[in-house]
Design a protein around this motif. Structure first.
Motif, PDB file in Angstrom:
ATOM      1  N   PHE A   1     -16.988   7.782  29.192  1.00  0.00           N
ATOM      2  CA  PHE A   1     -16.106   6.621  29.282  1.00  0.00           C
ATOM      3  C   PHE A   1     -14.707   7.104  28.883  1.00  0.00           C
ATOM      4  O   PHE A   1     -14.460   7.418  27.723  1.00  0.00           O
ATOM      5  CB  PHE A   1     -16.613   5.521  28.333  1.00  0.00           C
TER       6      PHE A   1
ATOM      7  N   ASN B   1      -9.166   9.276  24.251  1.00  0.00           N
ATOM      8  CA  ASN B   1     -10.302   9.411  23.337  1.00  0.00           C
ATOM      9  C   ASN B   1     -10.752  10.868  23.279  1.00  0.00           C
ATOM     10  O   ASN B   1     -10.698  11.598  24.283  1.00  0.00           O
ATOM     11  CB  ASN B   1     -11.451   8.460  23.674  1.00  0.00           C
TER      12      ASN B   1
ATOM     13  N   GLU C   1     -13.993  12.861  21.887  1.00  0.00           N
ATOM     14  CA  GLU C   1     -15.343  12.731  21.328  1.00  0.00           C
ATOM     15  C   GLU C   1     -15.788  14.028  20.667  1.00  0.00           C
ATOM     16  O   GLU C   1     -15.105  15.060  20.722  1.00  0.00           O
ATOM     17  CB  GLU C   1     -16.306  12.304  22.444  1.00  0.00           C
TER      18      GLU C   1
ATOM     19  N   CYS D   1     -10.819   7.125  19.034  1.00  0.00           N
ATOM     20  CA  CYS D   1     -10.394   6.333  20.193  1.00  0.00           C
ATOM     21  C   CYS D   1      -8.971   6.699  20.619  1.00  0.00           C
ATOM     22  O   CYS D   1      -8.156   7.160  19.809  1.00  0.00           O
ATOM     23  CB  CYS D   1     -10.404   4.850  19.849  1.00  0.00           C
ATOM     24  N   ALA D   2      -8.696   6.395  21.870  1.00  0.00           N
ATOM     25  CA  ALA D   2      -7.368   6.667  22.447  1.00  0.00           C
ATOM     26  C   ALA D   2      -6.249   5.971  21.671  1.00  0.00           C
ATOM     27  O   ALA D   2      -5.179   6.548  21.452  1.00  0.00           O
ATOM     28  CB  ALA D   2      -7.368   6.183  23.896  1.00  0.00           C
ATOM     29  N   GLU D   3      -6.486   4.740  21.249  1.00  0.00           N
ATOM     30  CA  GLU D   3      -5.429   3.973  20.572  1.00  0.00           C
ATOM     31  C   GLU D   3      -5.020   4.636  19.267  1.00  0.00           C
ATOM     32  O   GLU D   3      -3.836   4.713  18.934  1.00  0.00           O
ATOM     33  CB  GLU D   3      -5.921   2.548  20.259  1.00  0.00           C
TER      34      GLU D   3
ATOM     35  N   PRO E   1      -9.766  -3.370  22.970  1.00  0.00           N
ATOM     36  CA  PRO E   1      -9.666  -2.404  21.865  1.00  0.00           C
ATOM     37  C   PRO E   1     -10.711  -2.678  20.789  1.00  0.00           C
ATOM     38  O   PRO E   1     -10.946  -3.839  20.428  1.00  0.00           O
ATOM     39  CB  PRO E   1      -8.248  -2.629  21.325  1.00  0.00           C
ATOM     40  N   CYS E   2     -11.328  -1.633  20.271  1.00  0.00           N
ATOM     41  CA  CYS E   2     -12.398  -1.817  19.284  1.00  0.00           C
ATOM     42  C   CYS E   2     -11.824  -2.334  17.964  1.00  0.00           C
ATOM     43  O   CYS E   2     -10.617  -2.297  17.730  1.00  0.00           O
ATOM     44  CB  CYS E   2     -13.166  -0.517  19.074  1.00  0.00           C
TER      45      CYS E   2
HETATM   46  N1  THU Z   1     -12.985   3.969  22.971  1.00  0.00           N
HETATM   47  C1  THU Z   1     -11.626   4.040  22.896  1.00  0.00           C
HETATM   48  O1  THU Z   1     -11.022   5.097  23.100  1.00  0.00           O
HETATM   49  N2  THU Z   1     -10.966   2.897  22.562  1.00  0.00           N
HETATM   50  C2  THU Z   1     -11.553   1.706  22.280  1.00  0.00           C
HETATM   51  O2  THU Z   1     -10.870   0.768  21.855  1.00  0.00           O
HETATM   52  C3  THU Z   1     -12.981   1.536  22.498  1.00  0.00           C
HETATM   53  C4  THU Z   1     -13.758   2.776  22.740  1.00  0.00           C
HETATM   54  C5  THU Z   1     -13.718   5.202  23.272  1.00  0.00           C
HETATM   55  C6  THU Z   1     -14.510   5.755  22.100  1.00  0.00           C
HETATM   56  C7  THU Z   1     -15.568   6.576  22.787  1.00  0.00           C
HETATM   57  O3  THU Z   1     -15.033   7.864  23.066  1.00  0.00           O
HETATM   58  C8  THU Z   1     -15.776   5.850  24.113  1.00  0.00           C
HETATM   59  O4  THU Z   1     -14.670   4.988  24.283  1.00  0.00           O
HETATM   60  C9  THU Z   1     -17.056   5.056  24.188  1.00  0.00           C
HETATM   61  O5  THU Z   1     -17.185   4.218  23.089  1.00  0.00           O
END
Ligand code: THU
Length: 145
Positions: free
Chosen positions: A34, A52, A54, A63-65, A95-96
């Motif tokens: 993803f 992002n 991983e 995460c990218a943010e 956004p998480c």
């Molecule tokens: N992810 C982000 O980069 N930003 C978010 O706000 C939600 C999730 C990334 C984290 C992980 O590498 C992948 O998406 C799947 O969760």
């Protein structure tokens, strides 16, 4: 909004979308597959990107943010106006929670758009996404002496 003409505003959003999509292409996401990119605009017009990243030890991934926040902060930026998140799914990603809290450290007026490569889009302010974030006042009030 900066108060500029709507066409100028939309052109600026378009630049941020292009930046976030380019950042998404640099994502390192071999586990989830993803891909996420972020473009964070400062009040003085600079743009910082993130993707992002991983890790085989899954919780180590970021995460990218939050990569974009780190990228901006190391350059002295503290005041953010807009954020675009681009992701590889079929629907725009929200956004998480951890990223919402990380962004809220710098203010909740932030305007956010989340996009897909196929042109789907969602819009919020950070205040809408995280109306009651933990803040410095909470920390100070709760600190034991
Ligand atoms: N992810 C982000 O980069 N930003 C978010 O706000 C939600 C999730 C990334 C984290 C992980 O590498 C992948 O998406 C799947 O969760």
């Amino acid at each position: 909004m900066s108060g500029a003409e709507p066409e100028v505003e939309e052109a600026r959003w378009g630049e941020l979308v292009a930046c976030a999509v380019a950042a998404m292409r640099g994502a390192y996401a071999p586990y989830s597959r993803f891909l996420v990119g972020a473009a964070l605009e400062t009040d003085d017009g600079r743009v910082f990107d993130g993707c992002n990243v991983e890790n085989s030890s899954y919780p180590v991934g970021i995460c990218a943010e939050r990569v974009a926040i780190g990228h901006a902060v190391v350059s002295g930026a503290r005041c953010f106006t807009r954020l675009v998140v681009a992701s590889s799914g079929s629907a725009p990603a929200s956004p998480c929670g951890m990223c919402r809290q990380a962004l809220a450290e710098f203010g909740t007026d932030l305007e956010i758009r989340s996009v897909t490569e196929t042109g789907e889009e969602l819009r919020w302010t950070l205040d809408e996404l995280l109306p009651a974030h933990f803040r410095l006042d909470d920390l100070v009030a709760g600190a034991r002496r």
